[in-house]
Design an enzyme around this catalytic site. Sequence first.
Site, PDB file in Angstrom:
ATOM      1  N   ASP A  60      23.672  25.377   0.359  1.00 13.19           N
ATOM      2  CA  ASP A  60      23.486  23.992  -0.067  1.00 13.19           C
ATOM      3  C   ASP A  60      22.872  23.226   1.098  1.00 13.19           C
ATOM      4  O   ASP A  60      22.788  23.726   2.225  1.00 13.19           O
ATOM      5  CB  ASP A  60      24.839  23.384  -0.472  1.00 13.19           C
ATOM      6  CG  ASP A  60      24.723  21.934  -0.933  1.00 13.19           C
ATOM      7  OD1 ASP A  60      23.757  21.606  -1.641  1.00 13.19           O
ATOM      8  OD2 ASP A  60      25.586  21.120  -0.561  1.00 13.19           O
ATOM      9  N   SER A  61      22.496  21.981   0.817  1.00 15.87           N
ATOM     10  CA  SER A  61      21.934  21.126   1.864  1.00 15.87           C
ATOM     11  C   SER A  61      22.989  20.690   2.879  1.00 15.87           C
ATOM     12  O   SER A  61      22.648  20.175   3.943  1.00 15.87           O
ATOM     13  CB  SER A  61      21.307  19.885   1.232  1.00 15.87           C
ATOM     14  OG  SER A  61      22.302  19.122   0.574  1.00 15.87           O
ATOM     15  N   CYS A 105      23.162  23.987  -4.970  1.00 12.17           N
ATOM     16  CA  CYS A 105      22.480  22.711  -4.738  1.00 12.17           C
ATOM     17  C   CYS A 105      21.620  22.438  -5.961  1.00 12.17           C
ATOM     18  O   CYS A 105      20.746  23.246  -6.301  1.00 12.17           O
ATOM     19  CB  CYS A 105      21.603  22.806  -3.488  1.00 12.17           C
ATOM     20  SG  CYS A 105      20.502  21.391  -3.235  1.00 12.17           S
ATOM     21  N   GLU A 151      28.613  13.287   3.532  1.00  9.00           N
ATOM     22  CA  GLU A 151      28.414  14.111   4.727  1.00  9.00           C
ATOM     23  C   GLU A 151      29.060  13.474   5.958  1.00  9.00           C
ATOM     24  O   GLU A 151      29.469  14.169   6.888  1.00  9.00           O
ATOM     25  CB  GLU A 151      26.917  14.336   4.977  1.00  9.00           C
ATOM     26  CG  GLU A 151      26.270  15.334   4.030  1.00  9.00           C
ATOM     27  CD  GLU A 151      26.650  16.780   4.313  1.00  9.00           C
ATOM     28  OE1 GLU A 151      26.949  17.109   5.479  1.00  9.00           O
ATOM     29  OE2 GLU A 151      26.664  17.590   3.369  1.00  9.00           O
ATOM     30  N   CYS A 186      25.216  16.873  -8.646  1.00  2.65           N
ATOM     31  CA  CYS A 186      25.083  17.211  -7.223  1.00  2.65           C
ATOM     32  C   CYS A 186      26.419  17.791  -6.795  1.00  2.65           C
ATOM     33  O   CYS A 186      27.473  17.216  -7.105  1.00  2.65           O
ATOM     34  CB  CYS A 186      24.738  15.968  -6.408  1.00  2.65           C
ATOM     35  SG  CYS A 186      24.776  16.231  -4.610  1.00  2.65           S
ATOM     36  N   HIS A 202      27.867  17.772  -4.091  1.00  2.00           N
ATOM     37  CA  HIS A 202      28.633  16.906  -3.192  1.00  2.00           C
ATOM     38  C   HIS A 202      29.591  15.992  -3.968  1.00  2.00           C
ATOM     39  O   HIS A 202      30.664  15.641  -3.475  1.00  2.00           O
ATOM     40  CB  HIS A 202      27.694  16.005  -2.369  1.00  2.00           C
ATOM     41  CG  HIS A 202      27.045  16.672  -1.198  1.00  2.00           C
ATOM     42  ND1 HIS A 202      26.012  17.562  -1.335  1.00  2.00           N
ATOM     43  CD2 HIS A 202      27.275  16.545   0.133  1.00  2.00           C
ATOM     44  CE1 HIS A 202      25.622  17.976  -0.128  1.00  2.00           C
ATOM     45  NE2 HIS A 202      26.374  17.371   0.780  1.00  2.00           N
TER      46      HIS A 202
END
Length: 227
Positions: free
Chosen positions: A11-12, A74, A152, A184, A186
């Site tokens: 993932d990012s 992602c 993040e 997403c 996240h």
Amino acid sequence: MSTNAPIGIFDSGIGGLTVVKELMEIMPGENLIYFGDTARTPYGSRPPAEIIGFMQQILGFFTMQKVKMAVVACNTMTALGLVMAKKQYPFTLVGVNTGADMALAVTKSKKVGVIATKATIESKNHAKAIGRKDAAVLVYSQACPKLVPLIEQEQLEGPEIELAIAEYLLPMKKQGVDAIILGCTHYPLVSSVIEKVIGNKIVVIDPARETGLEAQYLLQQQNNYLH
């Protein structure tokens, strides 16, 4: 490819860990390698060609690690690069489930919201998946550029994340959506805040579980599943 070979998940940033959690519960015997590209997160506002380049670099790393499968945890990379990547690498690739089936199963108003990064929303990946199954459903898509940077930074609660979520989701609530897909990986990390902001009458859909189950199914089909 050896059954004992690892599964790569990437993932990012830290969002893909929501998929790792599901994989560990569904397939506790498998060996996992996680790659979170925290140095270059967020991806969603970057040009598609740059995002695909990052994806190629990570998949090159997994090739050297001799993985038997790579899970693209992602939505942005799934939407932009999965189809092409499946033709280029010697291992199986699995993208993030769109959550379309789950949304269609629960919506009564025929109005479904999708929140994701700018790149994912612009790909129309979720809207197309829902439209193919039920053209009568209205899809309200919303890019949420503030969320990934806050997550993040581990701002998983408090006024700043609440204000950002309210900005993006309350207009959907006013439109009458009764299901919202977290587009997403996240976003499940702040699902409790999302539910606090929008109330309990809207179903919040996290496709991470379905992504893990799809990975398990493919390994079983290939007789490559490590029990």
